[in-house]
Design a protein around this motif. Structure first.
Motif, PDB file in Angstrom:
ATOM      1  N   GLU A 153      -1.915  -0.391   1.141  1.00 15.66           N
ATOM      2  CA  GLU A 153      -1.616  -1.722   0.652  1.00 15.66           C
ATOM      3  C   GLU A 153      -1.359  -1.673  -0.846  1.00 15.66           C
ATOM      4  OE1 GLU A 153      -5.897  -3.653  -0.044  1.00 15.66           O
ATOM      5  OE2 GLU A 153      -5.555  -2.982   2.007  1.00 15.66           O
ATOM      6  N   GLY A 208      -2.803  -6.285  -5.395  1.00 16.90           N
ATOM      7  CA  GLY A 208      -2.718  -7.704  -5.093  1.00 16.90           C
ATOM      8  C   GLY A 208      -4.089  -8.304  -5.010  1.00 16.90           C
ATOM      9  N   GLN A 227       6.153  -6.049  10.909  1.00 15.78           N
ATOM     10  CA  GLN A 227       6.249  -7.270  10.093  1.00 15.78           C
ATOM     11  C   GLN A 227       6.900  -8.412  10.867  1.00 15.78           C
ATOM     12  OE1 GLN A 227       8.500  -6.244   6.614  1.00 15.78           O
ATOM     13  NE2 GLN A 227       6.840  -5.018   5.700  1.00 15.78           N
ATOM     14  N   ARG A 268      -1.232  -8.440   5.525  1.00 18.53           N
ATOM     15  CA  ARG A 268      -0.828  -8.721   4.151  1.00 18.53           C
ATOM     16  C   ARG A 268       0.219  -9.833   4.155  1.00 18.53           C
ATOM     17  NH1 ARG A 268       1.354  -4.142   2.719  1.00 18.53           N
ATOM     18  NH2 ARG A 268      -0.451  -3.254   1.653  1.00 18.53           N
ATOM     19  N   TRP A 269      -0.023 -10.855   3.299  1.00 20.10           N
ATOM     20  CA  TRP A 269       0.921 -11.937   3.108  1.00 20.10           C
ATOM     21  C   TRP A 269       1.693 -11.659   1.805  1.00 20.10           C
ATOM     22  CZ3 TRP A 269       1.163 -15.805   6.813  1.00 20.10           C
ATOM     23  CH2 TRP A 269       0.070 -15.900   7.684  1.00 20.10           C
ATOM     24  N   THR A 270       3.025 -11.651   1.899  1.00 21.42           N
ATOM     25  CA  THR A 270       3.860 -11.388   0.722  1.00 21.42           C
ATOM     26  C   THR A 270       4.855 -12.538   0.566  1.00 21.42           C
ATOM     27  OG1 THR A 270       3.682  -9.009   1.110  1.00 21.42           O
ATOM     28  CG2 THR A 270       5.391  -9.734  -0.405  1.00 21.42           C
ATOM     29  N   GLY A 308       7.194 -11.632  -4.954  1.00 21.99           N
ATOM     30  CA  GLY A 308       6.511 -10.344  -4.905  1.00 21.99           C
ATOM     31  C   GLY A 308       4.993 -10.422  -4.868  1.00 21.99           C
ATOM     32  N   THR A 309       4.456 -11.637  -5.032  1.00 28.71           N
ATOM     33  CA  THR A 309       3.003 -11.787  -4.959  1.00 28.71           C
ATOM     34  C   THR A 309       2.537 -11.516  -3.528  1.00 28.71           C
ATOM     35  OG1 THR A 309       3.074 -13.455  -6.688  1.00 28.71           O
ATOM     36  CG2 THR A 309       1.079 -13.343  -5.366  1.00 28.71           C
ATOM     37  N   SER A 310       1.418 -10.781  -3.402  1.00 26.64           N
ATOM     38  CA  SER A 310       0.901 -10.463  -2.071  1.00 26.64           C
ATOM     39  C   SER A 310      -0.608 -10.640  -2.044  1.00 26.64           C
ATOM     40  CB  SER A 310       1.267  -9.023  -1.674  1.00 26.64           C
ATOM     41  OG  SER A 310       0.663  -8.087  -2.553  1.00 26.64           O
ATOM     42  N   THR A 355       6.279 -13.221   4.308  1.00 21.93           N
ATOM     43  CA  THR A 355       6.320 -12.057   5.204  1.00 21.93           C
ATOM     44  C   THR A 355       4.894 -11.670   5.570  1.00 21.93           C
ATOM     45  OG1 THR A 355       8.362 -11.223   4.205  1.00 21.93           O
ATOM     46  CG2 THR A 355       7.031  -9.651   5.471  1.00 21.93           C
TER      47      THR A 355
END
Length: 367
Positions: free
Chosen positions: A177, A180, A263, A305-307, A311-313, A341
């Motif tokens: 990962e 973040g 994804q 993972r949430w993106t 670009g923030t995740s 995503t």
């Protein structure tokens, strides 16, 4: 003549002050001299008639040697000489050096063959032992053994650690990962770690705590999809990505395998400020015909993972329980985006090795 007749008592000529330990030896020697005849033990030899017997000169006075033992047998002449010497002059005591005059060192007389007594201090012997190569080796052996044992323990621990880490790495189905924020199920945000285990490069922003409104998802795409099937009643079942936002928990997007790295991308109608996300991490369906629990039968997600578009995740973790099929929501820092995503990082294995998501939730923060 009187000189030809031996005395009736062989002890008549014994000195009166002769020590008792010498009396027996003196008597035996005197009798042996008388038995041997004239001329023995100082007797005068026969002479012509009318001439007096020539008297032999007396032997010189002799002293007993200082080293003689009391039981040593002496000759008649030695005893006579000793007797006469004792009568003429006083007996001298043998002078021996006083003990204090002898060279003494730490309880030992200074001799090369002096004994060694255990428990006593002898610096010279200690120095000899220290110079002995065998003694030095005996002293060095215990420290060397300890050092060798410590090195063996370190090497063993290192080897076990490598074996254990290799086994864990092979068994882990999750992917790495990026930096973040990790979100727990209660919505708390903490800085995530890099793949090397170091601290996150980005500080954790504050989590949004205000009210949220549901955001309608415009469309969805996925990196994989299971083939269509039928349920126990023979009805057709499909698993396309659009099932994750249709509002029906009995439908789901499903993919074969553990799902690690797969994804699902969600397109929002417009750019919104997202303050909450969530999902049902499995196939929350009970077959109406057979009653089989599809949620427990399929794999359940444990980490995603949430993106977002900028670009923030954020990483969300879950328990993977087979009995809890509720929506798992978490609050996140306010993030503006028109696309979200969802990436699978880990799952809990079920009886059927397929992973599914029944529903997702996007919550917009109120202004």
């Amino acid at each position: 003549m009187s000189g030809d007749n031996p005395p009736s008592d062989s002890q008549s000529d014994l000195p009166s002050d002769l020590p008792p330990e010498y009396a027996e030896a003196y008597r035996r020697g005197y009798e042996r001299a008388l038995r041997e005849g004239p001329g023995a033990a100082g007797a005068a030899p026969p002479t012509a008639a009318g001439q007096p017997a020539e008297r032999r000169p007396e032997p010189p006075v002799q002293q007993a040697p200082e080293s003689a033992e009391p039981t040593q047998a002496w000759s008649v002449e030695q005893y006579h000489g000793l007797h006469r010497a004792s009568a003429s002059e006083p007996t001298r005591a043998v002078e021996r050096p006083a003990p204090d005059d002898l060279p003494v060192y730490a309880g030992y007389v200074e001799r090369d063959d002096r004994p060694f007594l255990p428990g006593t201090d002898d610096p010279s012997r200690d120095a000899d032992r220290q110079d002995d190569p065998d003694e030095r080796r005996r002293k060095l052996l215990p420290p060397l053994l300890l050092v060798g044992l410590a090195l063996l323990l370190v090497v063993t621990a290192y080897g076990l650690g490598r074996v254990f880490s290799s086994g864990v790495g092979e068994a882990d189905a999750t992917v790495e990962e990026p930096d973040g924020v990790t979100l727990s199920e209660d919505g708390a945000a903490t800085p995530s770690q890099s793949a090397e285990g170091g601290p996150a490069k980005k500080p954790a922003p504050s989590t949004y705590r205000g009210p949220v409104d549901a955001v309608a998802v415009g469309s969805a795409t996925a990196s994989c999809q299971s083939d269509d099937s039928v349920d126990s009643a023979g009805r057709a079942v499909t698993y396309e990505p659009a099932k994750v936002y249709d509002g029906d928990l009995s439908t789901a997007w499903r993919c074969d395998g553990s799902g690690a790295g797969e994804q699902v991308s969600l397109a929002l109608p417009e750019e919104v400020t997202v303050g909450e996300v969530g999902l049902v991490p499995g196939y929350a369906k009970t077959d109406p015909a057979s009653g089989v629990d599809r949620y427990a039968e399929n794999n359940r997600l444990t980490k995603v993972r949430w993106t977002f578009a900028d670009g923030t995740s954020f990483v969300q973790t879950m328990s993977g329980s087979a009995t809890d099929r509720d929506m798992r929501r978490v609050r996140i820092p306010r993030t503006t985006s028109d696309q979200v995503t969802l990436e699978i990082l880990g799952s809990e294995r079920g009886a059927r090795n397929t992973v599914a998501i029944s529903e997702v939730w996007i919550g917009a923060a109120r202004a």
